[in-house]
Design a protein around this motif. Structure first.
Motif, PDB file in Angstrom:
ATOM      1  N   PHE A   1     -95.819 -23.031   2.820  1.00  0.00           N
ATOM      2  CA  PHE A   1     -95.056 -23.439   4.011  1.00  0.00           C
ATOM      3  C   PHE A   1     -95.972 -23.988   5.101  1.00  0.00           C
ATOM      4  CE2 PHE A   1     -92.521 -20.186   1.933  1.00  0.00           C
ATOM      5  CZ  PHE A   1     -91.289 -20.817   1.843  1.00  0.00           C
ATOM      6  N   TYR A   2     -95.425 -24.902   5.854  1.00  0.00           N
ATOM      7  CA  TYR A   2     -96.158 -25.469   6.994  1.00  0.00           C
ATOM      8  C   TYR A   2     -95.309 -25.333   8.249  1.00  0.00           C
ATOM      9  CZ  TYR A   2     -99.083 -27.281   3.306  1.00  0.00           C
ATOM     10  OH  TYR A   2     -99.902 -27.357   2.221  1.00  0.00           O
ATOM     11  N   ILE A   3     -96.005 -25.189   9.355  1.00  0.00           N
ATOM     12  CA  ILE A   3     -95.318 -24.994  10.640  1.00  0.00           C
ATOM     13  C   ILE A   3     -95.861 -25.997  11.645  1.00  0.00           C
ATOM     14  CG2 ILE A   3     -94.980 -23.383  12.573  1.00  0.00           C
ATOM     15  CD1 ILE A   3     -95.557 -21.094  10.530  1.00  0.00           C
ATOM     16  N   LEU A   4     -94.961 -26.615  12.382  1.00  0.00           N
ATOM     17  CA  LEU A   4     -95.374 -27.447  13.521  1.00  0.00           C
ATOM     18  C   LEU A   4     -94.899 -26.738  14.786  1.00  0.00           C
ATOM     19  CD1 LEU A   4     -94.810 -31.264  14.040  1.00  0.00           C
ATOM     20  CD2 LEU A   4     -94.212 -29.604  15.798  1.00  0.00           C
ATOM     21  N   ILE A   5     -95.836 -26.504  15.687  1.00  0.00           N
ATOM     22  CA  ILE A   5     -95.466 -25.919  16.978  1.00  0.00           C
ATOM     23  C   ILE A   5     -95.837 -26.895  18.085  1.00  0.00           C
ATOM     24  CG2 ILE A   5     -95.949 -24.051  18.632  1.00  0.00           C
ATOM     25  CD1 ILE A   5     -96.452 -22.220  16.244  1.00  0.00           C
ATOM     26  N   GLU A   6     -94.896 -27.159  18.959  1.00  0.00           N
ATOM     27  CA  GLU A   6     -95.197 -27.987  20.140  1.00  0.00           C
ATOM     28  C   GLU A   6     -95.060 -27.120  21.385  1.00  0.00           C
ATOM     29  OE1 GLU A   6     -93.585 -32.292  21.095  1.00  0.00           O
ATOM     30  OE2 GLU A   6     -92.522 -30.835  22.341  1.00  0.00           O
ATOM     31  N   VAL A   7     -96.038 -27.228  22.273  1.00  0.00           N
ATOM     32  CA  VAL A   7     -95.917 -26.572  23.575  1.00  0.00           C
ATOM     33  C   VAL A   7     -95.960 -27.648  24.650  1.00  0.00           C
ATOM     34  CG1 VAL A   7     -96.985 -24.394  22.852  1.00  0.00           C
ATOM     35  CG2 VAL A   7     -98.425 -26.209  23.782  1.00  0.00           C
ATOM     36  N   SER A   8     -95.239 -27.413  25.727  1.00  0.00           N
ATOM     37  CA  SER A   8     -95.272 -28.380  26.821  1.00  0.00           C
ATOM     38  C   SER A   8     -94.997 -27.668  28.131  1.00  0.00           C
ATOM     39  CB  SER A   8     -94.248 -29.500  26.591  1.00  0.00           C
ATOM     40  OG  SER A   8     -92.973 -28.950  26.417  1.00  0.00           O
ATOM     41  N   GLY A   9     -95.657 -28.140  29.172  1.00  0.00           N
ATOM     42  CA  GLY A   9     -95.486 -27.487  30.469  1.00  0.00           C
ATOM     43  C   GLY A   9     -96.141 -28.274  31.572  1.00  0.00           C
ATOM     44  N   SER A  10     -96.241 -27.643  32.725  1.00  0.00           N
ATOM     45  CA  SER A  10     -96.683 -28.368  33.908  1.00  0.00           C
ATOM     46  C   SER A  10     -98.192 -28.277  34.120  1.00  0.00           C
ATOM     47  CB  SER A  10     -95.956 -27.817  35.144  1.00  0.00           C
ATOM     48  OG  SER A  10     -96.184 -26.433  35.250  1.00  0.00           O
ATOM     49  N   ASN A  11     -98.895 -27.469  33.332  1.00  0.00           N
ATOM     50  CA  ASN A  11    -100.323 -27.263  33.573  1.00  0.00           C
ATOM     51  C   ASN A  11    -101.071 -27.196  32.249  1.00  0.00           C
ATOM     52  OD1 ASN A  11    -102.846 -25.756  33.952  1.00  0.00           O
ATOM     53  ND2 ASN A  11    -102.153 -25.469  36.059  1.00  0.00           N
ATOM     54  N   LYS A  12    -101.908 -28.203  31.988  1.00  0.00           N
ATOM     55  CA  LYS A  12    -102.573 -28.306  30.682  1.00  0.00           C
ATOM     56  C   LYS A  12    -103.496 -27.120  30.402  1.00  0.00           C
ATOM     57  CE  LYS A  12    -105.544 -31.228  27.855  1.00  0.00           C
ATOM     58  NZ  LYS A  12    -105.130 -30.417  26.691  1.00  0.00           N
ATOM     59  N   VAL A  13    -104.239 -26.710  31.424  1.00  0.00           N
ATOM     60  CA  VAL A  13    -105.174 -25.597  31.219  1.00  0.00           C
ATOM     61  C   VAL A  13    -104.422 -24.328  30.820  1.00  0.00           C
ATOM     62  CG1 VAL A  13    -106.930 -24.155  32.315  1.00  0.00           C
ATOM     63  CG2 VAL A  13    -106.838 -26.614  32.820  1.00  0.00           C
ATOM     64  N   HIS A  14    -103.340 -24.070  31.530  1.00  0.00           N
ATOM     65  CA  HIS A  14    -102.547 -22.875  31.215  1.00  0.00           C
ATOM     66  C   HIS A  14    -101.953 -22.961  29.811  1.00  0.00           C
ATOM     67  CE1 HIS A  14    -101.809 -22.053  35.787  1.00  0.00           C
ATOM     68  NE2 HIS A  14    -103.056 -21.834  35.421  1.00  0.00           N
ATOM     69  N   ASN A  15    -101.417 -24.128  29.477  1.00  0.00           N
ATOM     70  CA  ASN A  15    -100.855 -24.305  28.128  1.00  0.00           C
ATOM     71  C   ASN A  15    -101.906 -24.014  27.072  1.00  0.00           C
ATOM     72  OD1 ASN A  15     -98.671 -25.286  29.492  1.00  0.00           O
ATOM     73  ND2 ASN A  15     -98.687 -27.328  28.575  1.00  0.00           N
ATOM     74  N   ASP A  16    -103.077 -24.630  27.268  1.00  0.00           N
ATOM     75  CA  ASP A  16    -104.138 -24.492  26.274  1.00  0.00           C
ATOM     76  C   ASP A  16    -104.577 -23.035  26.141  1.00  0.00           C
ATOM     77  OD1 ASP A  16    -103.958 -27.159  25.873  1.00  0.00           O
ATOM     78  OD2 ASP A  16    -105.869 -27.701  26.798  1.00  0.00           O
ATOM     79  N   GLU A  17    -104.655 -22.341  27.266  1.00  0.00           N
ATOM     80  CA  GLU A  17    -105.056 -20.929  27.200  1.00  0.00           C
ATOM     81  C   GLU A  17    -104.037 -20.096  26.437  1.00  0.00           C
ATOM     82  OE1 GLU A  17    -107.664 -20.692  31.325  1.00  0.00           O
ATOM     83  OE2 GLU A  17    -106.008 -19.285  31.048  1.00  0.00           O
ATOM     84  N   LYS A  18    -102.773 -20.348  26.729  1.00  0.00           N
ATOM     85  CA  LYS A  18    -101.730 -19.584  26.016  1.00  0.00           C
ATOM     86  C   LYS A  18    -101.775 -19.897  24.524  1.00  0.00           C
ATOM     87  CE  LYS A  18     -98.236 -19.048  29.712  1.00  0.00           C
ATOM     88  NZ  LYS A  18     -98.434 -20.041  30.769  1.00  0.00           N
TER      89      LYS A  18
END
Lengths: 552, 552
Positions: A361-378
Motif C-alpha cells: 500500500f501507498y499513502i499520499l498525505i498533503e498538509v497545508s496551512g498559513s506557516n511553512k515552518v510550523h507545517n514542516d515541524e508538525k
C-alpha cells in the motif's frame, strides 16, 4: 523542507532525480491525466468551433447508442417530439449561434459523455446566456412536455449529463460570469456555468481558493459540481458542498426562478430548500447561479509519499495524521500495489518509482496551512513517530511544488493507467474504513474462484485506491472487454456487499443512468418514496433529466 | 504563553489579578450565566421529580398564556381534543412514569419556555424511550388528528418548542443513549435526546469534540440542535450542521421511521432528504437519532481580548485574523461599549474590566490547534502586527484556561446582563459584515428621534454583540417594560432594514412562533411556496408543531 533529516526517509532532491520524474511529469498534470484533459478541452473547443469537430466526431460516431445498450429503457411517450414550431420558439429566445440543430457532427459532443460510454439522440442543443433565457426555455418545454437534459462541463462518470433519447440539451456553457466576490466574508457569487479551475484561479489572485478540487476541474462547471454534489480531494479539509454552498439561483421546470443567492453563513429561515438541489443531478431544476463560501488559500503546502505494509497500518497512519497534523491535514489518499503496476506499465514505462522498495500500500498525505515552518515541524515530528513505531516502511517528502505535483500525479494517474490497460468497470463506493480494502480482496477472490481473473484471462487486474479521509474507495476492474458475463459476476454482488457493510453505492459520482436502478442498496423504500414525492412536486411532468437518478 | 512580550499588551497574570476576576468568575460560567444554567437544570430536575416543582411552578404560574397575547392565533378546529380513550392508548404504549397528565404543576415546565415568554395549555406530556414508541405515538396522533409539539431541552428562543394551545408535548428527554462511536472516522451515533454537553464530555475522553457549542449546552439536546440548525460558537471553524450531520433517524407524522443513520462522509445516492429536517423546527418529524462527524479536540486553546476604536478596525482585525491565524482561528466575537456598561452594572459590580481604557468595541479571538508553541507563535506575530499598524488599541492574552474562561465569560455574560437590566427585545440577524453595526446605530437614532431612548425613558439601552466570523449580530433592546408601542417602533422596521441589506431575520435562533409571520423578509414567495408543498407532503394533516414556522 530545509534541514529535514529522517533516517529512512529519502529527501527527494529534484535536481538529482529529475530524469527519473521527467516521464511522470510529461504524462501527468496535477489534476488529471493529460489524455483526459485534452478530451475535455476538445469538447469546449468543439462547442465554439464546429469545423474543428470533424476529427473527433469520426471517433465519436463509433460509440453505440445508450438506448441500444439499455434495452429496458423506453422513450416516454408522454413527451412531445421536437417540431419546427418549437425550434422557431427557441430561435426567438436565443441568438442563432446559441442553438445547435440539424448538423449531427455539431450535436455529437453534447450527445456523448467524455468516457464515450453513453450516447443520446438529441436533435437540439440550446445554450442560454442568462437566467431569464433558461426560465423562458424551461417554461416552454414544460408546457409542451419536451424533455430536457441540463449539461455542464459534461465530465460526469455515470451518464447523468447526456441524453438517452431525444431530450433537448440545455447547456450552461454560456453562463460563465463571476458576479461578485466579498473579500471580507470570502463569499463568491457566480454563474452556474463557470469552470471550476477558472474560479480557483480568480480566487487565487485574491488569496482565496475554491473549497473543492477534482480531476476534471479544467472542464467541470460549478453548477454541475453543485448538481452532482461533487466531492473530490479537499472534502477532508473543507467539507461537502452541503456545508459550503451559501445560496443558489435555480430555475424550476415551470420557469420559476428561485432566487436564494444569499451570502450569509447563518440563515435559519425555513426549510433549507437549496439543499435539495445539491446532488439532484439536474432532475429538479437548473442551477443558474451559485453563492459559495471560499476559504483562504494556504500559504504553504507540502506532500509526502509513504509505503505501508498492510491496510491496518494505513488506518493507523490515518489516525495519527488526524491526531498530530489535525488542522493542517488537507488530503489523505491511498492506493495499492496493483495500481502502481498499472502506472508503471502504462504511464511511466521504464521509470523508477520514487520509493525503492515495493509495498502493498501507498499513502499520499498533503498538509497545508498559513506557516511553512510550523507545517514542516508538525510533519517532521509526525513522520519520525511513524518510523520509530514502524507504522510505515519508507517515504519521500516533496522538496518543492514540482515534486509535490509529481507525487500527486502518481495518485491521479491511476484512473488513466487503468483506462489504458483495457475496458474498465469503475465503482465509487464509501464505507466504514476498516472494511474498505476487504471488498477489493473479496472481489479478487470471487473472480479467481470464477476462473476469470489472472494472466491471459478476461480480467487482468482489480485495483483499489481512493480517499481514506472520506472512506471513499475507487475500485476499478480492468478487463479485456466489457461482457455481460463479467458484469453479472460483479453486479449486483458489489452493491450487496456494500449494503451489508453499511456503505454507499455512490460516494461522489452520483447515480445518473448507471446506478438509478440500484438505489435501493443504499436507501430504504421510505427514503426513495420521499424522493419521488419531491420529484413529483417540483417536476410534475417529469421533463427534467428523465430515465435517470430515481428507479421507476 | 511563555516569554510572550508585547509592548502594549498586558499579559494577564492570574495570580496578581485574581481578585479582579474573582467576581466575574463567580457570576459566570463558560457556557451561560449561572442564573440561566440553574433554570435549565431545574427543568430537568422537575421532569424527574414532580415534588421539587412546587417552588418553580409558583413563579411559572405568573406567565401569561401565548394564546392571550397572540390574539390572531386561533386553535385549529380540525384538531381533535384529547379524550380518556386517547390517554388509555398512550398508557398502553408507555409506562406510567413516562406520561404526565392531569396535574397542572407537573405539566407547567413543558408548557413554558425557559425565557418565560411563551406558555401553552397542553394537558398531556409523553416521554418515549424508543424510536418505536415515538412511531406508535405519532401514528396514533396522526390518525386521530391530535396536534403535537416535539420538545427537546426546551432552550429555544423563539417559542418553537412549547405548545400554543392543547398540543400534546412529545418530550425526547428519555432518548438519551449514545449508540456508537467510531474513533477511526470520528462519527458518533446517538439518540436525539442526548444533552449536547454530555456528548461533548463523552467525546473529550476520546480526544474528540462536538462540532457545535452554544450557551445552552448543559440543557439543549442534539435532536433539538439539529431540528433548529443550531449555530453557536464553533461554526466559524467547523461549519454548520448541514455539513457535519451525517445521517438522521426521523419519525414522520404517519409513524414511518426514516432510517438514514449512516456514518459516511460521502454518499451521493439521491436527494439529501436529511437536510430537510435540519432546521425544520419539529414541523416535519421527530429526530430520534443523529449521526454526526466529530473533529479532534484541539490540544491547545488560547483566548485574547482586544479593544478597538471603530467597527472598521474590528473588520480589519477580522481580515488579518483570517489571513494570519487561518487554520487555528476558532472564534471571533465582538461586543460594543454599551454591552460592557451592562456587564459592569449588573454582573460584576465594582470590578475593573480587564482593559484599562474604554473602547467603543471589544473583540474576543480564540485560537486552537494541535501544537501550543505554533499557536502561540502565530498569535504573537498576529498581535504584534495589529499593534504596529494601530489596528487595535490594547489587549490582554489569557495565560491559562481559567483566564480564557474569564474572557469568554464577559462575552457570554452579555445576554444575562441585558436580561437583568429590564425587559429585553432580542433580535438575531445575519447580514454582510460591513453593514452589521450600522443597524445598531440606525436603531438607536430611530428610537432617540421617537423620544423613547435615554435616561429615565422607556428604553435604556440598545446593544450589539455577536459572531463576527459568521456575520451574525445579536441586537438587544433593553426596555423598562414590553409595550405594543415599543414593539411597533422596532418591528417590522428592523426586518425591513435587514431585508434591504440582504440579511436574514433569523441567523441561528429559528422562526418558531416569534418570526413565522415575518418569513417573507428573508425568503421569496416562490421559496415559501416550496416550503409549504414540502410541509403538506410530509405532514398532510398538519399535526406537527402547528401555528409556527411557516406563515399561513
Amino acid at each position: 523542507m530545509r534541514n529535514f533529516v529522517l533516517r529512512n526517509f529519502q529527501c527527494l532532491s529534484f535536481l538529482s532525480r529529475k530524469a527519473l520524474f521527467r516521464s511522470i511529469l510529461k504524462n501527468h498534470v496535477r489534476n488529471v491525466g493529460f489524455g483526459l484533459e485534452r478530451k475535455h478541452k476538445s469538447y469546449s473547443t468543439l462547442n465554439q468551433d464546429p469545423k474543428a469537430a470533424s476529427v473527433y466526431t469520426h471517433k465519436n460516431a463509433e460509440v453505440s447508442f445508450t438506448a441500444d445498450k439499455y434495452l429496458n429503457l423506453k422513450r416516454n411517450p408522454n413527451f412531445s417530439e421536437l417540431t419546427q414550431e418549437d425550434i422557431t420558439f427557441f430561435q426567438s429566445v436565443l441568438p442563432s449561434n446559441n442553438i445547435i440543430v440539424g448538423n449531427e457532427d455539431d450535436l455529437l459532443p453534447y450527445n456523448i459523455d467524455w468516457m464515450r460510454k453513453y450516447r443520446g439522440k438529441s436533435k437540439l442543443i440550446v445554450r442560454p446566456k442568462t437566467t431569464k433565457q433558461i426560465s423562458e426555455i424551461l417554461k416552454y418545454c414544460n408546457d409542451r412536455r419536451l424533455a430536457v437534459v441540463p449539461q455542464g462541463g459534461n465530465t460526469g462518470l455515470v451518464g447523468g449529463g447526456v441524453p438517452v433519447f431525444d431530450e433537448i440539451v440545455i447547456s450552461t456553457n454560456n453562463l460563465n460570469k463571476i458576479r461578485s466576490f466579498d473579500h471580507l466574508s470570502g463569499s463568491l457569487i457566480c454563474d452556474g456555468g463557470c469552470i471550476l479551475e477558472n474560479l480557483d484561479n480568480y480566487l487565487a489572485e485574491k488569496g482565496f481558493m475554491m473549497p473543492l478540487d477534482l480531476g476534471a476541474k479544467g472542464s467541470c462547471q460549478i453548477g454541475g459540481n453543485v448538481a452532482t454534489n461533487a466531492g473530490g480531494l479537499r472534502l477532508l479539509r473543507y467539507g461537502s458542498l452541503h456545508g459550503s454552498v451559501l445560496g443558489l439561483e435555480v430555475v424550476l421546470p415551470d420557469g420559476t426562478v428561485l432566487d436564494n443567492l444569499v451570502t450569509l453563513r447563518k440563515d435559519n429561515t425555513g426549510y433549507d430548500i437549496k439543499q435539495l438541489f445539491i446532488g439532484s443531478e439536474g432532475t429538479l431544476g437548473i442551477i443558474a447561479g451559485v453563492s459559495i463560501q471560499t476559504p483562504r488559500k494556504p500559504k504553504a503546502v507540502n506532500v509526502v509519499l509513504l509505503g505501508s505494509n498492510s491496510f491496518e497500518k494505513v488506518q493507523e497512519t490515518f489516525i495519527r495524521a488526524k491526531d498530530e497534523l489535525t488542522e493542517i491535514l488537507s488530503a489523505f489518499e491511498f492506493w495499492d500495489a496493483n495500481s502502481v503496476k498499472l502506472i508503471q506499465a502504462h504511464i511511466v514505462q521504464g521509470s523508477k518509482f520514487p520509493l525503492d522498495t515495493n509495498y502493498p500500500f501507498y499513502i499520499l498525505i498533503e498538509v497545508s496551512g498559513s506557516n511553512k515552518v510550523h507545517n514542516d515541524e508538525k510533519l517532521s515530528s509526525f513522520l519520525e513517530n511513524l518510523l520509530e513505531n514502524q507504522i510505515v516502511g519508507d517515504g519521500v517528502v516533496a522538496q518543492d511544488e514540482t515534486q509535490a505535483k509529481v507525487i500527486w500525479a502518481i495518485r491521479e494517474g491511476i484512473p488513466e493507467a487503468c483506462n489504458k490497460a483495457g475496458s474498465v468497470y469503475k465503482y465509487d463506493l464509501s464505507m466504514p474504513l476498516e472494511c474498505m480494502y476487504k471488498l477489493v480482496e473479496d472481489l479478487r477472490r470471487k473472480l479467481m474462484d470464477a476462473g476469470v481473473y489472472g494472466k491471459d484471462l478476461p480480467i487482468n487486474n482489480v485495483i483499489g485506491f481512493g480517499h481514506i479521509g472520506d472512506g471513499n474507495l475507487h475500485l476499478n476492474v480492468s478487463a479485456q472487454n466489457y461482457t455481460p458475463e463479467i458484469t453479472a459476476l460483479i453486479e449486483p454482488w458489489i452493491y450487496e456487499w456494500t449494503e451489508k457493510h453499511n456503505g454507499s453505492i455512490s460516494a461522489e459520482h452520483g447515480l445518473g443512468l448507471m446506478k438509478a436502478e440500484y438505489l435501493r442498496y443504499s436507501k430504504s423504500s421510505s427514503m426513495i418514496n420521499i424522493m419521488k414525492k419531491i420529484k413529483k412536486e417540483l417536476d410534475p411532468n417529469g421533463i427534467m433529466n428523465p430515465y435517470k437518478f430515481l428507479p421507476d
